[in-house]
Design an enzyme around this catalytic site. Sequence first.
Site, PDB file in Angstrom:
ATOM      1  N   ASP A   1     -19.191  48.477  68.880  1.00 61.22           N
ATOM      2  CA  ASP A   1     -19.962  47.649  67.961  1.00 61.22           C
ATOM      3  C   ASP A   1     -20.330  48.341  66.665  1.00 61.22           C
ATOM      4  OD1 ASP A   1     -19.918  45.261  69.244  1.00 61.22           O
ATOM      5  OD2 ASP A   1     -21.528  45.815  70.609  1.00 61.22           O
TER       6      ASP A   1
ATOM      7  N   HIS B   1     -27.085  45.202  74.087  1.00 64.59           N
ATOM      8  CA  HIS B   1     -25.763  44.826  74.628  1.00 64.59           C
ATOM      9  C   HIS B   1     -24.991  44.109  73.516  1.00 64.59           C
ATOM     10  CE1 HIS B   1     -22.724  43.782  77.408  1.00 64.59           C
ATOM     11  NE2 HIS B   1     -23.313  42.857  78.139  1.00 64.59           N
TER      12      HIS B   1
ATOM     13  N   HIS C   1     -23.346  54.979  74.778  1.00 62.79           N
ATOM     14  CA  HIS C   1     -22.848  54.007  75.753  1.00 62.79           C
ATOM     15  C   HIS C   1     -23.212  54.507  77.143  1.00 62.79           C
ATOM     16  CE1 HIS C   1     -20.101  51.370  77.933  1.00 62.79           C
ATOM     17  NE2 HIS C   1     -20.110  50.630  76.846  1.00 62.79           N
TER      18      HIS C   1
HETATM   19  N1  ACO Z   1     -29.513  56.747  69.035  1.00 66.70           N
HETATM   20  C1  ACO Z   1     -30.300  57.820  69.256  1.00 66.70           C
HETATM   21  N2  ACO Z   1     -30.537  58.331  70.479  1.00 66.70           N
HETATM   22  C2  ACO Z   1     -29.958  57.721  71.519  1.00 66.70           C
HETATM   23  C3  ACO Z   1     -29.120  56.615  71.368  1.00 66.70           C
HETATM   24  C4  ACO Z   1     -28.897  56.127  70.054  1.00 66.70           C
HETATM   25  N3  ACO Z   1     -28.123  55.074  69.837  1.00 66.70           N
HETATM   26  N4  ACO Z   1     -28.671  56.228  72.581  1.00 66.70           N
HETATM   27  C5  ACO Z   1     -29.212  57.059  73.467  1.00 66.70           C
HETATM   28  N5  ACO Z   1     -29.993  57.984  72.822  1.00 66.70           N
HETATM   29  C6  ACO Z   1     -30.699  59.107  73.418  1.00 66.70           C
HETATM   30  C7  ACO Z   1     -31.950  58.646  74.141  1.00 66.70           C
HETATM   31  O1  ACO Z   1     -33.074  58.644  73.306  1.00 66.70           O
HETATM   32  C8  ACO Z   1     -32.029  59.666  75.248  1.00 66.70           C
HETATM   33  O2  ACO Z   1     -32.534  60.857  74.701  1.00 66.70           O
HETATM   34  P1  ACO Z   1     -33.546  61.776  75.577  1.00 66.70           P
HETATM   35  O3  ACO Z   1     -32.724  62.263  76.729  1.00 66.70           O
HETATM   36  O4  ACO Z   1     -34.006  62.835  74.647  1.00 66.70           O
HETATM   37  O5  ACO Z   1     -34.660  60.861  76.026  1.00 66.70           O
HETATM   38  C9  ACO Z   1     -30.566  59.931  75.616  1.00 66.70           C
HETATM   39  O6  ACO Z   1     -29.831  59.653  74.414  1.00 66.70           O
HETATM   40  C10 ACO Z   1     -30.052  59.054  76.734  1.00 66.70           C
HETATM   41  O7  ACO Z   1     -30.346  57.683  76.408  1.00 66.70           O
HETATM   42  P2  ACO Z   1     -30.462  56.520  77.476  1.00 66.70           P
HETATM   43  O8  ACO Z   1     -31.255  55.412  76.889  1.00 66.70           O
HETATM   44  O9  ACO Z   1     -30.934  57.101  78.785  1.00 66.70           O
HETATM   45  O10 ACO Z   1     -28.945  56.110  77.663  1.00 66.70           O
HETATM   46  P3  ACO Z   1     -28.458  54.779  78.313  1.00 66.70           P
HETATM   47  O11 ACO Z   1     -27.149  55.096  78.932  1.00 66.70           O
HETATM   48  O12 ACO Z   1     -29.507  54.180  79.178  1.00 66.70           O
HETATM   49  O13 ACO Z   1     -28.290  53.813  77.053  1.00 66.70           O
HETATM   50  C11 ACO Z   1     -27.370  52.453  75.368  1.00 66.70           C
HETATM   51  C12 ACO Z   1     -27.078  53.316  76.605  1.00 66.70           C
HETATM   52  C13 ACO Z   1     -28.337  51.313  75.735  1.00 66.70           C
HETATM   53  C14 ACO Z   1     -26.046  51.824  74.876  1.00 66.70           C
HETATM   54  C15 ACO Z   1     -27.987  53.341  74.262  1.00 66.70           C
HETATM   55  O14 ACO Z   1     -27.094  54.383  73.936  1.00 66.70           O
HETATM   56  C16 ACO Z   1     -28.395  52.550  73.039  1.00 66.70           C
HETATM   57  O15 ACO Z   1     -29.496  52.009  73.005  1.00 66.70           O
HETATM   58  N6  ACO Z   1     -27.498  52.492  71.992  1.00 66.70           N
HETATM   59  C17 ACO Z   1     -27.785  51.718  70.808  1.00 66.70           C
HETATM   60  C18 ACO Z   1     -27.500  50.233  71.060  1.00 66.70           C
HETATM   61  C19 ACO Z   1     -26.019  49.953  71.171  1.00 66.70           C
HETATM   62  O16 ACO Z   1     -25.205  50.402  70.364  1.00 66.70           O
HETATM   63  N7  ACO Z   1     -25.648  49.156  72.186  1.00 66.70           N
HETATM   64  C20 ACO Z   1     -24.252  48.726  72.384  1.00 66.70           C
HETATM   65  C21 ACO Z   1     -23.701  49.236  73.656  1.00 66.70           C
HETATM   66  S1  ACO Z   1     -22.002  48.828  73.761  1.00 66.70           S
HETATM   67  C22 ACO Z   1     -22.008  47.223  74.217  1.00 66.70           C
HETATM   68  O17 ACO Z   1     -22.850  46.698  74.873  1.00 66.70           O
HETATM   69  C23 ACO Z   1     -20.842  46.462  73.810  1.00 66.70           C
END
Ligand code: ACO
Length: 483
Positions: A418, A323, A362
Amino acid sequence: MLSSGDCRDSGRLGRRGPETRGDYGGRQPAGLRVRQIRPAARSYENEVQRCNPGASVLLVADETITIIDNRTGERSDIPIVNGGIAASSWRKALPDVLFTDPAFMSTAACESSVTYLDGDEGILRYRGYPIEQLAEHSTYLEVAYLLLHGELPTAEQNEVWIHDITYHTFIHENVRKRFLEGFHYDAHPMGMLVSAVAALSTFYLDAKDIHDSDSRMKQIVRLIAKMPTLAAAAHRFSVGMPFVYPDNSLSFPANFLSMMWKVAEPQFVTDPALVRALDVLFILHADHEQNCSTTAMRTVGSAHADPYSACAAAAAALYGPRHGGANEAVIRMLNEIGSLDNVDDYIAAVKQGKGRLQGFGHRVYKSYDPRATIIKEIADQVFAVTGKNPLLDIALKLEEVALSDDYFISRRLYPNVDFYSGLIYQAMGFPIEMFPVLFAIPRTAGWMAHWAELLEQDAKIVRPRQLYVGHDKRDYVPVDQRS
Ligand code: ACO
């Protein structure tokens, strides 16, 4: 202060006066037909009336779901209102069946009129105003007023508001001396901030009067005003520099920069472009609907905890790298990649499941994050003053490679706010440990708007259910008989 009508007047639910169900006074909107309410719809209306006294439900013909319990053949019609269906209606139809939605992927936990977000279209609006317009024309303090009161302030209201915030920026000396300076020398400033915000509740005992709207607003002003002071104090302590008192002649962002960087000069002066950039970053981070930290705020607030304790819980949620800690993680990732030559290998490793591309993806935005577009422009303005962040080229290459790679395209992963905010903060001189702190300062306005809204709504205490998957009943075994 928010009026009790705020949450009800702006959405489709709760239209009052002649535009209520069955009483359009000859002004029925095109495309809407009022139908006779079926029993399930009436029970939903009763539920809405109970939670929102005075609200009325606008029912649209055919906007119902029919469920048939195949075990009994029983059929129930449930109305769709505001794009949602009340789980309580489903529970009545299926009393022994719970809904499972562990991360709230498909659950609207509340009604809110603060922020509108459309993840497919990349839309973000505070109280109806597009984020692009606010970023271009407004200030963080004006946006904070908007989030809290539902309307932009008049010139006079704005003047009073700025005065109130400015004259609440000081913190009690004991907060600094006993709490902040009691931390270990290498304490993370976000950990210090979370603790200091919680500690404020012990200084403002009137904060417990959460049902008194004047007291509520007093705490809101205190929190928004003192957050930068606490944040800067945490930083100064961590680098062994003396605390800088707030300068009431400066704007909100300029005062924060002064408390961060002032040394011995009579008044801190910096480039206005940096002050404006920080203010816009604060606007972009001021609210974001029911995100993890706001949900923490609403959950703790629903137990009627004082706002400082609830705000500390929200800040704790923001601390996590998924987050508010994401921009810190982005810089660490860019440092780890180290050079343009390593970008392709890093992307390949991410695709193999070895970590995530920080600042990408996201939960809600699935086409683009509108804040990321604005932030890229801010980056150019900041780098024109500070010089380019050497990590920028790696970030741009990473973005280019990821956006043309099927792994990221198929999962609809785009840069979020971010991905670039950390580069800007770093260019402005903020240490990376301060990044989540820089997020918490403006988000306080959003947390407070949601806190005030939930109290106005007289929301029930948050208490989800679970699907129990553990042992059935079994008898206690004395320790000498256990294998
Ligand atoms: N890099 C690579 N793969 C990713 C990423 C990423 N940043 N984010 C999601 N994926 C992939 C997952 O591995 C998953 O793949 P799969 O279907 O083969 O298993 C798919 O995309 C879906 O991912 P989820 O984790 O189910 O997506 P969710 O909506 O739960 O997660 C989150 C959202 C937490 C923001 C995620 O994208 C992440 O971890 N991003 C990196 C951290 C980040 O930038 N956070 C900031 C968010 S914005 C904020 O809070 C202001």
